[in-house]
Design a protein around this motif. Structure first.
Motif, mmCIF file in Angstrom:
data_model
loop_
_atom_site.group_PDB
_atom_site.id
_atom_site.type_symbol
_atom_site.label_atom_id
_atom_site.label_comp_id
_atom_site.label_asym_id
_atom_site.label_seq_id
_atom_site.Cartn_x
_atom_site.Cartn_y
_atom_site.Cartn_z
ATOM 1 N N SER A 165 20.041 8.651 1.307
ATOM 2 C CA SER A 165 19.281 8.229 0.708
ATOM 3 C C SER A 165 17.938 8.841 1.086
ATOM 4 O O SER A 165 17.252 9.143 2.682
ATOM 5 C CB SER A 165 18.833 7.008 0.792
ATOM 6 N N PHE A 166 16.356 8.316 0.562
ATOM 7 C CA PHE A 166 15.112 8.216 1.792
ATOM 8 C C PHE A 166 14.563 6.991 1.331
ATOM 9 O O PHE A 166 13.952 6.313 -0.039
ATOM 10 C CB PHE A 166 14.568 9.223 0.960
ATOM 11 N N HIS A 167 14.029 6.034 2.109
ATOM 12 C CA HIS A 167 13.282 4.478 1.712
ATOM 13 C C HIS A 167 12.287 4.671 2.433
ATOM 14 O O HIS A 167 11.244 3.584 2.482
ATOM 15 C CB HIS A 167 14.195 3.649 1.986
ATOM 16 N N GLY A 168 11.479 5.348 3.524
ATOM 17 C CA GLY A 168 10.429 5.293 4.595
ATOM 18 C C GLY A 168 10.230 5.919 5.606
ATOM 19 O O GLY A 168 11.427 5.772 6.234
ATOM 20 N N GLY A 179 14.949 11.528 -4.369
ATOM 21 C CA GLY A 179 14.874 11.715 -4.425
ATOM 22 C C GLY A 179 14.462 12.678 -3.165
ATOM 23 O O GLY A 179 15.200 14.337 -3.600
ATOM 24 N N GLU A 180 14.211 12.287 -2.030
ATOM 25 C CA GLU A 180 14.424 13.585 -0.425
ATOM 26 C C GLU A 180 15.321 13.444 -0.055
ATOM 27 O O GLU A 180 15.660 14.845 -0.071
ATOM 28 C CB GLU A 180 13.677 12.698 0.439
ATOM 29 N N GLY A 181 17.136 12.900 -0.198
ATOM 30 C CA GLY A 181 18.187 13.496 -0.707
ATOM 31 C C GLY A 181 18.363 14.832 -1.793
ATOM 32 O O GLY A 181 19.528 15.508 -1.211
ATOM 33 N N ASN A 219 1.130 -0.897 -0.107
ATOM 34 C CA ASN A 219 -0.091 -0.325 -0.260
ATOM 35 C C ASN A 219 0.659 1.144 0.584
ATOM 36 O O ASN A 219 0.530 2.538 -0.293
ATOM 37 C CB ASN A 219 -1.097 -0.118 0.931
ATOM 38 N N SER A 220 2.141 1.099 0.175
ATOM 39 C CA SER A 220 3.227 2.262 0.455
ATOM 40 C C SER A 220 4.487 2.059 -0.593
ATOM 41 O O SER A 220 4.959 0.947 -0.086
ATOM 42 C CB SER A 220 2.975 2.887 1.634
ATOM 43 N N GLY A 221 5.405 3.008 -0.614
ATOM 44 C CA GLY A 221 6.391 3.050 -0.733
ATOM 45 C C GLY A 221 6.774 1.815 0.451
ATOM 46 O O GLY A 221 7.894 1.941 0.285
ATOM 47 N N ALA A 222 7.337 2.351 1.635
ATOM 48 C CA ALA A 222 7.974 1.702 2.366
ATOM 49 C C ALA A 222 7.466 0.191 3.030
ATOM 50 O O ALA A 222 7.916 -0.330 3.110
ATOM 51 C CB ALA A 222 7.665 2.133 4.075
ATOM 52 N N GLU A 223 6.584 0.225 2.218
ATOM 53 C CA GLU A 223 5.912 -1.210 2.615
ATOM 54 C C GLU A 223 6.880 -2.082 1.601
ATOM 55 O O GLU A 223 6.607 -3.027 1.993
ATOM 56 C CB GLU A 223 4.184 -1.675 2.846
ATOM 57 N N ALA A 224 7.010 -1.262 0.076
ATOM 58 C CA ALA A 224 7.508 -1.681 -1.069
ATOM 59 C C ALA A 224 8.803 -2.232 -0.497
ATOM 60 O O ALA A 224 9.541 -3.369 -1.047
ATOM 61 C CB ALA A 224 7.222 -1.107 -1.991
ATOM 62 N N ASN A 225 9.811 -1.042 0.133
ATOM 63 C CA ASN A 225 10.915 -1.612 0.357
ATOM 64 C C ASN A 225 10.724 -2.800 1.671
ATOM 65 O O ASN A 225 12.017 -3.117 1.233
ATOM 66 C CB ASN A 225 11.403 0.078 0.836
ATOM 67 N N GLU A 226 10.195 -2.005 2.869
ATOM 68 C CA GLU A 226 9.445 -3.711 3.364
ATOM 69 C C GLU A 226 10.142 -5.264 2.808
ATOM 70 O O GLU A 226 10.853 -5.675 3.005
ATOM 71 C CB GLU A 226 8.992 -3.469 4.263
ATOM 72 N N VAL A 262 19.125 0.933 -3.393
ATOM 73 C CA VAL A 262 19.715 2.976 -4.030
ATOM 74 C C VAL A 262 18.426 3.468 -4.947
ATOM 75 O O VAL A 262 18.033 2.635 -5.608
ATOM 76 C CB VAL A 262 21.026 2.508 -4.842
ATOM 77 N N GLU A 263 18.277 4.525 -4.975
ATOM 78 C CA GLU A 263 17.583 5.212 -5.566
ATOM 79 C C GLU A 263 18.026 5.497 -6.691
ATOM 80 O O GLU A 263 19.469 6.283 -6.572
ATOM 81 C CB GLU A 263 16.927 6.334 -5.108
ATOM 82 N N PRO A 264 17.801 4.829 -8.270
ATOM 83 C CA PRO A 264 18.733 6.178 -9.120
ATOM 84 C C PRO A 264 18.650 6.882 -9.394
ATOM 85 O O PRO A 264 19.356 8.045 -9.785
ATOM 86 C CB PRO A 264 17.749 4.720 -10.491
ATOM 87 N N PHE A 281 16.602 -1.693 -7.004
ATOM 88 C CA PHE A 281 15.773 -0.320 -7.319
ATOM 89 C C PHE A 281 14.955 0.400 -6.520
ATOM 90 O O PHE A 281 13.501 -0.487 -6.766
ATOM 91 C CB PHE A 281 16.059 0.133 -8.384
ATOM 92 N N ASP A 282 15.110 1.470 -5.975
ATOM 93 C CA ASP A 282 13.998 2.282 -5.671
ATOM 94 C C ASP A 282 13.661 2.889 -6.459
ATOM 95 O O ASP A 282 14.181 4.003 -6.164
ATOM 96 C CB ASP A 282 14.605 2.614 -3.838
ATOM 97 N N GLU A 283 12.715 2.771 -7.052
ATOM 98 C CA GLU A 283 11.531 3.950 -7.985
ATOM 99 C C GLU A 283 9.855 4.381 -7.335
ATOM 100 O O GLU A 283 9.145 4.281 -8.101
ATOM 101 C CB GLU A 283 11.653 3.032 -9.428
ATOM 102 N N VAL A 284 10.401 3.684 -6.189
ATOM 103 C CA VAL A 284 9.202 4.709 -5.603
ATOM 104 C C VAL A 284 8.335 6.187 -5.817
ATOM 105 O O VAL A 284 6.923 6.566 -6.368
ATOM 106 C CB VAL A 284 8.178 4.561 -4.179
ATOM 107 N N GLN A 285 9.724 6.917 -5.883
ATOM 108 C CA GLN A 285 9.686 9.122 -6.305
ATOM 109 C C GLN A 285 9.404 8.626 -7.973
ATOM 110 O O GLN A 285 9.244 8.953 -8.678
ATOM 111 C CB GLN A 285 10.623 9.408 -5.642
ATOM 112 N N SER A 286 11.019 7.804 -8.567
ATOM 113 C CA SER A 286 11.270 7.952 -9.967
ATOM 114 C C SER A 286 10.900 7.190 -10.687
ATOM 115 O O SER A 286 11.169 7.466 -12.088
ATOM 116 C CB SER A 286 13.382 7.575 -9.808
ATOM 117 N N ALA A 317 5.604 3.085 -6.200
ATOM 118 C CA ALA A 317 4.488 3.136 -5.088
ATOM 119 C C ALA A 317 3.513 4.679 -6.264
ATOM 120 O O ALA A 317 3.752 4.546 -6.750
ATOM 121 C CB ALA A 317 4.659 3.505 -3.303
ATOM 122 N N LYS A 318 3.722 6.158 -5.116
ATOM 123 C CA LYS A 318 3.992 7.318 -5.681
ATOM 124 C C LYS A 318 2.483 7.359 -6.677
ATOM 125 O O LYS A 318 1.364 6.403 -6.935
ATOM 126 C CB LYS A 318 5.085 8.211 -5.631
ATOM 127 N N GLY A 319 3.221 7.394 -7.772
ATOM 128 C CA GLY A 319 2.363 7.588 -8.882
ATOM 129 C C GLY A 319 2.037 6.522 -9.459
ATOM 130 O O GLY A 319 0.860 6.846 -10.154
#
Ligand SMILES: Cc1ncc(COP(=O)(O)O)c(C=O)c1O
Length: 395
Positions: A137-140, A194-196, A103-110, A189-191, A222-227, A251-253
């Motif tokens: 970085s930012f992962h949730g 974002g938050e960073g 349901n969210s980016g943090a959960e996807a990374n978990e 890694v986030e390609p 690859f954490d592409e929650v934002q990208s 997640a996000k988009g």
């Protein structure tokens, strides 16, 4: 109720976790929002890089309401048709093999963290549990994902944090090499961070990470929650680097504003999970998947991404024309842009808001622009003119 009345009630009843602006958006259409007092805003925040297709997109409304008439929720005790369809689309688009929904980016990374560990555990490599992550970085915001996040401000006061994370420097391969050992199971890694501060990975860095992971037999996440989801001008940012991750988080988009997250993995990594290893009651819910299917369909329409690339190029070009001695750098990819200043941008964001343009920060000194992918050239002109005027007012 007015903005003020709603804000007062909010302060009384809501947990004090957000520093909110004193407005209450009550209606959205395309790139615009209206608050409870009727003031109109051009929205270059998009619910923090979420509302990919703008607000109240008619096809998303239809997808949601049609699904709403049929079935809301059944749980993952059963097969869910829109979930299966969405998995197929994500697998085909990513070149990976299997999807897990949450349901969210943090959960996807978990889910990705758990899968990476379980993958090696299943092979009897029980000591291989450490994940190399990156500073800034930012992962949730769950306990594991604040630990994966390489910024101490998100971790302070929440000790003890889960073990098994090591912090390398972004865009510096030798710092990754220095942390590798027999306990390493993955690199996350986030390609594009974002938050960073909207920092894109150098091609040689991501290529190097792929080579290191192949050489060591460890997984690349690859954490592409934002990208992800077209934000950077390709469906996934990694497609501009011509390499594949083993695990991808989104997640996000993905839901265009409806909450949904996903973890997609290649065939090899997917073997790490068996029934019972991971779950989410709401994950892959019919309503969320119906909307996400439509988002993917629209992104896949002929010419859609070309238009995104063209308009994002136009935004960058117009921003480049803005001259201000406080600007350090304009950077980012597609519609994920950041302007770094030599001072904090909080006040500038507030001036823009008063002038009817919503923007946000990415760290204290970076102004972030993440408009809907559907933003028009006229709206881009309005945003850049408003920003220019705000800069003139900002002392
Ligand atoms: C790259 C990245 N990963 C993970 C997250 C966390 O997503 P969520 O807030 O949906 O849990 C974010 C949110 O900003 C993000 O930008």
């Amino acid at each position: 109720m007015t903005n003020n009345e709603i804000a007062q009630k909010g302060q009384q009843y809501l947990m004090n976790t957000y520093a909110r602006y004193p407005i209450t958006p009550v209606k959205g259409q395309g790139s615009y929002l209206w608050d409870a007092d009727g003031k109109q805003y051009l929205d270059f925040v998009g619910g923090i890089a979420v509302c990919l297709l703008g607000h109240s997109h008619p096809e998303l409304i239809t997808a949601l309401t049609e699904q709403g008439q049929e079935l809301w929720h059944v749980s993952n005790l059963y097969w869910i048709k829109p979930q299966v369809e969405l998995a197929e689309k994500l697998v085909q688009a990513s070149g990976l093999s299997k999807a897990f929904f949450c349901n969210s980016g943090a959960e996807a990374n978990e889910a990705a963290i758990k899968l990476a560990r379980k993958y090696f555990y299943r092979q009897g490599q029980t000591g291989r549990h450490d994940i190399i992550v990156f500073k800034e970085s930012f992962h949730g915001r769950t306990l594991a994902t604040i630990t994966a996040t390489g910024q101490s401000k998100y971790q302070e006061g929440f000790a003890p944090l889960p073990a098994g994370f090591k912090y390398a420097s972004f865009n510096q391969l030798d710092s990754v090499e220095a942390l590798l050992d027999s306990q390493t199971c993955a690199v996350m890694v986030e390609p594009v961070q974002g938050e960073g501060g909207i920092k894109a990975a150098h091609p040689s860095f991501l290529e190097g990470l792929r080579k290191i992971c192949d050489r060591e037999g460890i997984l690349l996440i690859f954490d592409e929650v934002q990208s992800g989801m077209g934000r950077t001008g390709s469906l996934f940012a990694y497609q501009q680097y011509n390499i594949q991750p083993d695990l991808l988080t989104l997640a996000k988009g993905l839901g265009g504003g409806f909450p949904i997250g996903a973890m997609v993995a290649n065939e090899k990594a997917s073997q790490g999970f068996a029934p019972g290893d991971h779950a989410s009651t709401f994950g892959g819910n019919p309503l969320a998947c119906a909307v996400a299917n439509k988002v993917l369909d629209i992104l896949g329409q002929a010419g859609f991404m070309q238009q995104v690339v063209e308009n994002a190029g136009y935004l960058k070009q117009e921003l480049e024309k803005i001259v201000d001695p406080r600007i350090v750098e304009l950077r980012g990819k597609g519609f994920m842009l950041g302007i770094e200043f030599n001072c904090e941008v909080k006040e500038l964001i507030e001036i823009c808001r008063q002038q009817g343009l919503l923007l946000l920060g990415a760290g204290p000194r970076v102004l972030r622009l993440v408009p809907p992918l559907t933003v028009s050239k006229d709206e881009i002109d309005l945003a850049t003119i408003t920003l220019q005027r705000a800069l003139e007012k900002w002392n």
